[in-house]
Design a protein around this motif. Structure first.
Motif, short mmCIF file in Angstrom:
data_model
loop_
_atom_site.label_atom_id
_atom_site.label_comp_id
_atom_site.label_asym_id
_atom_site.label_seq_id
_atom_site.Cartn_x
_atom_site.Cartn_y
_atom_site.Cartn_z
N PRO A 265 -35.04 -60.75 142.15
CA PRO A 265 -35.43 -59.59 141.35
C PRO A 265 -34.52 -58.41 141.73
O PRO A 265 -34.28 -58.18 142.90
CB PRO A 265 -36.87 -59.33 141.79
N ILE B 217 -33.54 -54.44 141.87
CA ILE B 217 -34.25 -53.17 141.91
C ILE B 217 -33.86 -52.27 140.75
O ILE B 217 -34.62 -51.41 140.32
CB ILE B 217 -34.06 -52.48 143.29
N HIS C 189 -40.63 -56.12 133.91
CA HIS C 189 -40.92 -57.20 132.96
C HIS C 189 -39.67 -57.88 132.40
O HIS C 189 -39.74 -58.54 131.37
CB HIS C 189 -41.80 -56.70 131.81
N HIS D 249 -45.00 -56.65 149.55
CA HIS D 249 -44.29 -55.67 150.35
C HIS D 249 -42.83 -55.58 149.91
O HIS D 249 -42.08 -54.76 150.41
CB HIS D 249 -44.41 -55.98 151.84
N LEU E 45 -40.29 -54.46 147.30
CA LEU E 45 -40.28 -53.52 146.18
C LEU E 45 -39.64 -54.07 144.92
O LEU E 45 -40.08 -53.79 143.81
CB LEU E 45 -39.56 -52.22 146.57
N ALA E 46 -38.59 -54.88 145.08
CA ALA E 46 -37.92 -55.42 143.91
C ALA E 46 -38.86 -56.38 143.17
O ALA E 46 -38.91 -56.40 141.94
CB ALA E 46 -36.63 -56.12 144.31
N VAL E 47 -39.62 -57.16 143.93
CA VAL E 47 -40.59 -58.08 143.33
C VAL E 47 -41.65 -57.29 142.57
O VAL E 47 -41.99 -57.60 141.43
CB VAL E 47 -41.24 -58.96 144.43
N LYS F 234 -41.44 -54.29 141.36
CA LYS F 234 -40.91 -53.63 140.17
C LYS F 234 -40.75 -54.60 139.01
O LYS F 234 -40.95 -54.25 137.86
CB LYS F 234 -39.56 -52.98 140.48
N ALA F 235 -40.40 -55.86 139.35
CA ALA F 235 -40.16 -56.84 138.30
C ALA F 235 -41.39 -57.09 137.43
O ALA F 235 -41.25 -57.47 136.28
CB ALA F 235 -39.68 -58.16 138.92
N VAL F 236 -42.59 -56.90 137.97
CA VAL F 236 -43.77 -57.26 137.20
C VAL F 236 -44.71 -56.09 136.87
O VAL F 236 -45.65 -56.26 136.11
CB VAL F 236 -44.61 -58.35 137.92
N SER F 237 -44.47 -54.91 137.45
CA SER F 237 -45.49 -53.86 137.35
C SER F 237 -45.18 -52.78 136.32
O SER F 237 -44.04 -52.36 136.17
CB SER F 237 -45.67 -53.17 138.71
N SER G 114 -43.37 -47.51 137.03
CA SER G 114 -42.40 -48.20 137.89
C SER G 114 -41.01 -47.58 137.84
O SER G 114 -40.44 -47.20 138.85
CB SER G 114 -42.29 -49.66 137.50
N PHE H 27 -39.09 -45.47 140.95
CA PHE H 27 -37.92 -45.98 141.65
C PHE H 27 -36.71 -45.08 141.43
O PHE H 27 -35.87 -44.94 142.31
CB PHE H 27 -37.61 -47.41 141.24
N LEU I 270 -38.61 -46.48 151.74
CA LEU I 270 -38.75 -47.89 151.35
C LEU I 270 -37.63 -48.31 150.41
O LEU I 270 -37.06 -49.38 150.54
CB LEU I 270 -40.10 -48.11 150.64
N ILE J 35 -34.17 -51.32 151.00
CA ILE J 35 -34.04 -52.58 150.28
C ILE J 35 -32.62 -53.11 150.41
O ILE J 35 -31.66 -52.40 150.13
CB ILE J 35 -34.32 -52.38 148.77
N PRO J 36 -32.45 -54.36 150.87
CA PRO J 36 -31.09 -54.91 150.92
C PRO J 36 -30.57 -55.18 149.51
O PRO J 36 -31.23 -55.82 148.71
CB PRO J 36 -31.26 -56.21 151.70
N VAL J 37 -29.39 -54.64 149.21
CA VAL J 37 -28.82 -54.79 147.88
C VAL J 37 -27.76 -55.88 147.89
O VAL J 37 -26.85 -55.84 148.72
CB VAL J 37 -28.17 -53.47 147.41
#
Ligand SMILES: Nc1ncnc2c1ncn2[C@@H]1O[C@H](COP(=O)(O)OP(=O)(O)OP(=O)(O)O)[C@@H](O)[C@H]1O
Ligand SMILES: Nc1ncnc2c1ncn2[C@@H]1O[C@H](COP(=O)(O)OP(=O)(O)OP(=O)(O)O)[C@@H](O)[C@H]1O
Ligand code: SF4
Ligand code: SF4
Ligand SMILES: [Mg+2]
Ligand SMILES: [Mg+2]
Lengths: 331, 326
Positions: free
Chosen positions: A260, A262, A267, B217, B219-221, B223-226, B243, B247, B258, B262-264
């Motif tokens: 995923p 950032i 969605h 915990h 953040l990328a996960v 953000k993907a669904v929220s 979201s 961000f 946070l 995040i590792p990019v």
């Protein structure tokens, strides 16, 4: 590249007997690490990362069968006596595991563990070893180090414990540090602090490091070179910038795409890799990634691709139908 | 207990949590796991809940479902207060809400067959007709991409982590719930499998019109669904907002920290040397005032004297900070 080679892993195979039959955890792996360089090893759970690092450290399960050659600092580790190996592991070859409790002794204080290591390998006296221990704990970011010497591992948080494990690993100024998922069990903010700490100490000590992780994000900014493993094999290997610029092996590309992002909108469907890795006791005849690979063609199912040189220096991949740069740009 | 303001998202939210307090007694001390949290989730919305280990995410999720009774506060589900319900009323209500856990393998009974595991909620809720049960079980399994014929007779250990999580999702779906708390549903899974499960959850949500509280915990996960994200620290909410907005422009120093950590996956983005901000304090004796102040680069006297309340900083974005970034 004038760096001298510190570690070279040559055609290493690790076989483990299991009730289901032989399990080849590491399959013909070749790797080198130059002095002071960082190699990232990336791959999914079960692909053999830990077995590879244990093969280098000569810390495999008793029943494991190892073949190949591991040259470290001019010595063939497979030929060393257990006594010599033990000395080497404490001094020039150190390791940090995912769970710091694997390397810490729960019934000894932090101080005892650090001081004993220093006394044994560097032959320091008690006073010098204590002083050095306090310096080391301070260097890894532990507040009030004098007081910590008296504490037991369980009295510290997970992040603090990992710092102590790193302090012990660094205590004898090793030439190579193997960090096996050192931050997987930790929170993001702590994870970043520990990775910074490792990078800083590595630069300062001109120490080489193998950073094992399942997160391509972790290796991107923090390694010189990356090896991607799948089903026991190295399937792609390249200088880090080259790899991210031009992935050739479909698995590497799929692994990156499935993360995923950032900066993606909420969605956005993720390009998932369908299926899962093969059962390691039932090796496939062809490319191990073939059942999941969207580029697979007939040859992939019957023949194993060998690791071959790509067009850029130091870049190798194992694939019959490598992705060409223009096609991967949009992925 | 100090009350955090209540950001309204809709006139008719499915879930309305008001000033929830959850504590655990340990010996003669008290763990202040959740200390006055208020939030709302609109029908059909996914609210992501992020924060470090131990900040109280699971406790909040469990207290919403009354699996842990709160010390005080209210949980209105579809207008009815779950905290005031007992016995059968609560049991009936629970059919409409479900929980999916982090460790899929551990949350399945190892000695029961998959078919029985998924049929169990149906039996508890009184579906007596065996043929009907089987039909519902088959539907749920097919929905999560498993072939019922190949799966129902087997035991959990015969499946991988990703498949077990599919089975858990099928079990959560079989009663046709309206609301699901997903407590770190992909944290234990590999990157490649993680994407499969996240996509599946999104698909199920669209297909069944679900409302989700999605705890993680990563953040990328999240953000993907929220649709919206709530950031939690040591038992309290720091920030809530849409979201993308949150961000792009975090208002709370902790949210910013946070995001920075995040590792990019891009070698050109050199990781910023993180400020050595230390570790979270103990929830047994949380700091006075703002609970983040011991790690916050912006903290001052006011931060230790006064608890910051959630207040609006931008459209739909609420922050609990005396010196927000925006
Ligand atoms: N002691 C053991 N006996 C038999 N098989 C083992 C043993 N330890 C590991 N294996 C198997 O060897 C293979 C490689 O395991 P390894 O631990 O090296 O994977 P890994 O890449 O480190 O995974 P992870 O990311 O989960 O740590 C796996 O199939 C695993 O199940
Ligand atoms: N049954 C319990 N008894 C005592 N303390 C508990 C209990 N369950 C949780 N806690 C404590 O309450 C606090 C919040 O825990 P919780 O599990 O809700 O956190 P979390 O945010 O879900 O963490 P994680 O990310 O590790 O799952 C922690 O300090 C935890 O140690
Ligand atoms: S060899 Fe074939 S199956 Fe394997 S990665 Fe390349 S294209 Fe895919
Ligand atoms: S209230 Fe103060 S301590 Fe808390 S986050 Fe804001 S600036 Fe930092
Ligand atoms: Mg491992
Ligand atoms: Mg939890």
């Amino acid at each position: 590249m004038t760096e001298s080679t510190l570690l070279s892993v040559e055609d290493v195979i690790v076989d483990l007997p299991t009730p289901r039959g032989n399990l080849r955890a590491v399959d013909h792996v070749d790797l080198t690490v130059g002095a002071g360089r960082t190699l990232g090893v990336v791959g999914e759970s079960g692909c053999g990362k830990t077995m590879l690092s244990r093969a280098i450290l000569q810390l495999l399960p008793k029943k494991a069968k190892l073949s190949g050659r591991v040259m470290f600092d001019g010595q063939d580790l497979l030929q060393l006596s257990p006594e010599k190996l033990r000395k080497l592991r404490g001094r020039s070859l150190a390791v940090v595991f995912q769970d710091p409790m694997t390397s810490l002794n729960p019934v000894l204080t932090i101080g005892t563990q650090l001081i004993e290591t220093l006394q044994e390998h560097l032959e320091l006296d008690m006073v010098a070893a204590t002083k050095r221990s306090i310096e080391l704990l301070a260097a890894v970011g532990i507040p009030a180090p004098e007081q910590r010497l008296m504490q037991y591992p369980h009295q510290l948080s997970g992040g603090m414990r990992q710092r102590v494990a790193i302090a012990i690993a660094l205590s004898c100024e090793p030439k190579l540090l193997i960090a096996d998922e050192p931050t997987t069990a930790l929170d993001v903010t702590i994870q970043a602090q520990i990775l910074d700490l490792l990078a800083r100490e590595q630069r300062r000590r001109h120490m080489a490091m193998i950073l094992i992780t399942h997160d391509l994000g972790v290796v991107a900014g923090r390694t010189d070179e990356v090896a991607v493993m799948y089903a026991g094999r190295v399937v792609e290997r390249a200088p880090t910038p080259a790899l991210f610029k031009k992935m050739r092996m479909p698995y590497t590309e799929a692994l990156l795409a499935a993360l995923p992002k950032i900066d993606a909108a909420p969605h956005t469907p993720l390009p998932a890799i369908s299926g899962r890795p093969p059962d390691p006791t039932r090796p496939l005849k062809g490319c191990s990634f073939s059942p999941r690979c969207r580029y697979a063609w007939a040859q992939c199912h019957v023949e194993k691709p060998r690791l071959e040189e790509a067009d850029s220096p130091g870049h190798q991949f194992a694939c019959f139908r490598p992705i060409d740069a223009s096609a991967s740009a949009g992925a | 207990m100090m009350q955090q303001a209540l950001p309204a998202v809709s006139n008719d939210p499915l879930l309305d949590v008001d000033n929830l307090v959850v504590e655990y007694p340990v010996g003669n001390k008290i763990v202040h796991a959740v200390s006055g949290v208020s939030l709302q989730i609109a029908r059909g919305e996914t609210l992501g809940l992020v924060g470090e280990s131990g900040c109280g995410k699971s406790t909040l999720g469990r207290a919403v479902l009354q699996l842990r009774r709160p010390v005080s506060g209210r949980v209105l589900f579809d207008g009815q207060d779950l905290t005031a319900m007992q016995g059968d009323t609560l049991r009936l209500m629970r059919q409409r809400v479900q929980l999916i856990f982090q460790d899929p393998i551990a949350s399945l009974n190892p000695r029961r067959r998959i078919g029985d595991i998924i049929a169990e909620p149906l039996i508890i809720s009184g579906v007596k007709d065996a043929a009907k049960r089987q039909q519902l079980v088959d539907e749920a399994l097919s929905a999560v991409g498993l072939d019922p014929a190949l799966v129902v007779g087997r035991l959990p250990h015969e499946f991988s982590g990703g498949q077990c999580q599919r089975i858990c999702i099928a079990r959560a779906l079989v009663l046709n719930p309206e609301f699901i708390v997903c407590d770190e549903p992909v944290s234990a899974l590999d990157v490649s499998i993680r994407a499969q499960i996240l996509n599946l959850l999104e698909e199920m949500k669209a297909r069944y019109g679900l409302t989700l509280l999605f705890i993680a915990h990563d953040l990328a996960v999240v953000k993907a669904v929220s649709d919206r994200v709530a950031v939690m620290y040591l038992g309290r909410l720091c920030e809530v907002g849409p979201s993308e907005q949150l961000f792009a422009k975090p208002a709370h120093p902790y949210t910013a920290l946070l995001i920075e950590a995040i590792p990019v996956p891009d070698p050109d983005v050199r990781p910023a040397e993180t400020v050595p901000v230390g570790e979270p304090p103990s929830p047994i004796s949380p700091p006075s005032g703002c609970r983040f102040r011991t790690r916050c680069p912006r903290s001052d006297q006011r931060c230790s004297d006064e608890v910051p309340e959630l207040r609006a900083v931008a459209s739909g974005q609420f922050v609990a900070c005396h010196h927000p970034l925006i």
